[in-house]
Design an enzyme around this catalytic site. Structure first.
Site, PDB file in Angstrom:
ATOM      1  N   THR A   1       2.425  13.718   4.653  1.00  0.00           N
ATOM      2  CA  THR A   1       3.216  13.606   5.884  1.00  0.00           C
ATOM      3  C   THR A   1       2.338  13.300   7.089  1.00  0.00           C
ATOM      4  O   THR A   1       1.244  13.855   7.234  1.00  0.00           O
ATOM      5  CB  THR A   1       3.988  14.917   6.119  1.00  0.00           C
ATOM      6  OG1 THR A   1       4.846  15.145   5.008  1.00  0.00           O
ATOM      7  CG2 THR A   1       4.825  14.844   7.380  1.00  0.00           C
TER       8      THR A   1
ATOM      9  N   GLY B   1      -0.066  22.042   4.326  1.00  0.00           N
ATOM     10  CA  GLY B   1      -0.580  23.402   4.245  1.00  0.00           C
ATOM     11  C   GLY B   1      -2.020  23.393   3.775  1.00  0.00           C
ATOM     12  O   GLY B   1      -2.446  22.523   3.019  1.00  0.00           O
TER      13      GLY B   1
ATOM     14  N   GLU C   1       8.880  18.389   1.800  1.00  0.00           N
ATOM     15  CA  GLU C   1       9.039  17.655   0.529  1.00  0.00           C
ATOM     16  C   GLU C   1      10.324  16.833   0.515  1.00  0.00           C
ATOM     17  O   GLU C   1      10.969  16.674  -0.510  1.00  0.00           O
ATOM     18  CB  GLU C   1       8.994  18.613  -0.668  1.00  0.00           C
ATOM     19  CG  GLU C   1       7.708  19.373  -0.801  1.00  0.00           C
ATOM     20  CD  GLU C   1       6.483  18.493  -0.643  1.00  0.00           C
ATOM     21  OE1 GLU C   1       6.461  17.413  -1.245  1.00  0.00           O
ATOM     22  OE2 GLU C   1       5.559  18.889   0.084  1.00  0.00           O
TER      23      GLU C   1
END
Length: 613
Positions: free
Chosen positions: A181, A220, A463
């Site tokens: 992303t 993350g 996601e």
């Protein structure tokens, strides 16, 4: 132990008409897996009592309080000891820590569990998950390392790359993340701006984030934890854009953990939830990596810069598809935890009278409370069982993909996309319902429900943003409807588009037949998919371009994807409850639960069902 259980809770449990052990064994994959799941928490607490400080023990115990419904194997003596010592020493949980302190505490626990998983040689991924969640009940800083980073190596790497990189990941010689992303683009993968340009003279890729919006944003573990990323970028070779590919990119020095030359990386700051996860940003300024760092299981760049494309472009997205199964499954279990907390609370909380002068009653006695909770219990079971059914389908299809048979890949992509949206939306609504069912106490962090909500509601976006996921699934469903209109052969899961007929023998005021329920949901899905297809074709007939017509039909297309997932969930729930080999009392109860789930859905979407008769 009976004396220590709240009398109202003990009474409610004593009224069960079935043996819970049968159902528990089914949910966790059999008696042996359940035994192991219950053994691990007891083992951990025994270890903590002898090897870790009192502070560690109490902090971890407090973490468990918010997830206590998942750890039925803990002994009461250990619980009482931990609670007593916490009270005497006055320790604080991570709820009272700053974000920095909470991250450091979570990291310390995660590192400890990583070491113990290796020392104990825990091979099963589910066991690893149970073990880690005891220590790190919130967001684990290594979450993407465990799943997407290693899965990408396994599914996208060549055999040589797997042998080279996977042992490093397994032993934590490197810590990884999955960087896809960007600040300007997420679900729209074709819009990703990060580039990997091949330099044929030096046989290297030059990685760049040429704009602010091309900065990697949200992964993350990127902010502080990871020193390597599996990074997605547009491959450019011989002046040609060859689409998104995956690359192994070192980020930080393995000894000093300082960013490498050309790398700008950091934490994006506080979020709505996941306070112990270091979601980060990344900018790349002409960072060079060797040609061998492109994951080349399916796509390849030869030494002379020639691009060898995969047999199917969607193979690049296999790691995302796999992780969506994790999200789909966790949604059901998250709702299960929330409704367990809310149901136990409702059994022990007394308030108001049903009969004047009769005394305050358990709030679970009120039909309004039962409706709030029982429908969510049914929904949790439905999502858990449907997720398992979808995963079984994927495992079967993936074994064929490994052998080069890719015919099921579009179907699986559509199924995971639509179910990811359906489950996470249902979970988010359900957990909030459970919080409100606990009154003001549900607003307390101590209830555990707020953390469940703030951590997991993000799954509606990560996601794959849910509306986009529905539209991706709808593309497949629309193609299947077009094929059905022409009488062509359809993929397994969509053959009902040709065979579905309205032939219902019962009605809602009767004892509804389970086959009729499945048929009703099937017919609803077929009708909505057909309507979406007709709307799209009507737009084209009006002279709209393909993209304009798609936008014109988009609301119906989203609805079609959700109706498809709802049908799949109802069918999976009923068929698995009938075929699981339960004793009569358990099966009878679970089929009642399946009816409750299906009929509640009919009431919520009564307009659809009335329209299709």
């Amino acid at each position: 132990m009976g004396k220590s259980v709240n009398p109202d809770l003990a009474k409610a449990r004593s009224q069960a008409t079935f043996d819970p052990a049968n159902l528990t064994n089914y949910l966790y994959g059999g008696p042996e897996k359940l035994r192991r799941k219950r053994y691990l928490p007891a083992f951990v607490f025994k270890e903590l009592c002898t090897e870790m400080s009192l502070t560690d023990l109490c902090l971890i115990f407090l973490g468990l309080l918010t997830h206590v419904s998942d750890y039925l194997g803990l002994t009461l003596s250990i619980e009482n000891m931990a609670a007593k010592e916490y009270k005497e020493e006055g320790f604080k949980s991570t709820d009272d820590m700053s974000r920095e302190e909470a991250y450091e505490e979570s990291m310390r626990r995660a590192v400890y569990t990583n070491k113990r998983v290796l020392q104990l040689n825990l091979q099963d991924q589910e066991e690893q998950y149970y073990f880690r969640e005891i220590f790190v009940p919130g967001a684990n800083p290594f979450a993407l390392h465990y799943v997407m980073f290693k899965d990408a190596i396994n599914t996208q790497g060549t055999e040589d790359q797997i042998q080279k990189w996977l042992p490093l990941a397994e032993t934590y010689a490197v810590t990884g993340t999955y960087a896809q992303t960007e600040l300007g683009h997420g679900t729209f993968l074709r819009g990703l701006e990060t580039t990997a340009e091949y330099d044929v003279q030096r046989e290297e890729f030059i990685l760049n984030t040429p704009t602010i919006t091309s900065s990697k944003f949200w992964p993350g573990a990127l902010g502080k934890t990871a020193n390597v990323a599996i990074l997605n970028a547009k491959l450019i070779t011989k002046g040609r854009n060859c689409g998104m590919q995956s690359f192994w990119v070192p980020l930080r020095h393995l000894e000093t953990h300082q960013p490498l030359p050309g790398i700008t990386v950091g934490d994006i700051g506080p979020k709505f939830g996941y306070h112990t996860s270091d979601n980060g940003f990344l900018q790349l300024n002409r960072v060079r990596i060797p040609r061998e760092n492109m994951l080349m299981r399916y796509s390849k760049v030869l030494q002379d810069g020639t691009f060898v494309p995969p047999e199917n472009d969607r193979l690049v997205y296999v790691p995302m598809t796999q992780f969506r199964f994790v999200v789909i499954g966790r949604s059901g279990w998250t709702l299960a935890k929330a409704v367990t907390v809310a149901t136990r609370y409702s059994a022990v909380r007394r308030q108001s009278e049903i009969t004047p002068g009769g005394g305050e009653v358990q709030i679970l006695d009120f039909q309004t409370q039962q409706h709030k909770l029982f429908t969510q219990i049914a929904s949790a079971y439905a999502m858990i069982i449907a997720a398992k059914a979808a995963k079984d389908l994927y495992d079967s299809a993936f074994s064929k993909m490994e052998k080069g048979n890719l015919e099921d890949l579009p179907m699986l992509h559509a199924l995971t996309s639509s179910m990811k949206a359906f489950n996470t939306w249902e979970m988010a609504t359900g957990v909030e319902q459970c919080r409100m069912a606990c009154g003001g106490h549900g607003y307390l962090l101590a209830s555990g429900i707020p953390q469940m909500y703030t951590d997991m509601v993000s799954a509606c976006t990560y996601e794959g943003e849910n509306t986009v996921m529905c539209l991706q699934a709808a593309r497949f469903l629309n193609k299947c409807q077009e094929a059905a209109n022409k009488g062509e052969r359809l993929p397994q899961l969509t053959r009902f588009l040709q065979t579905s007929r309205l032939n219902i023998s019962s009605s809602l005021d009767q004892d509804v037949d389970l086959n009729d329920i499945i048929a009703a949901y099937e017919f609803r899905a077929a009708t909505v998919i057909s309507e979406a297809n007709a709307r799209l074709n009507a737009g084209l007939a009006m002279g709209k371009s393909q993209s304009e017509a798609w936008n014109y039909a988009s609301q119906l297309l989203v609805k079609a994807a959700l109706a498809f997932s709802h049908w799949f969930t109802v069918r999976a729930l009923i068929e698995n409850m009938r075929g699981a080999g339960f004793d009569n009392s358990t099966e009878t109860l679970l089929l009642q639960l399946a009816k409750l789930y299906a009929l509640d859905g009919m009431l919520r979407y009564s307009g659809d069902f009335r329209k299709v008769g």
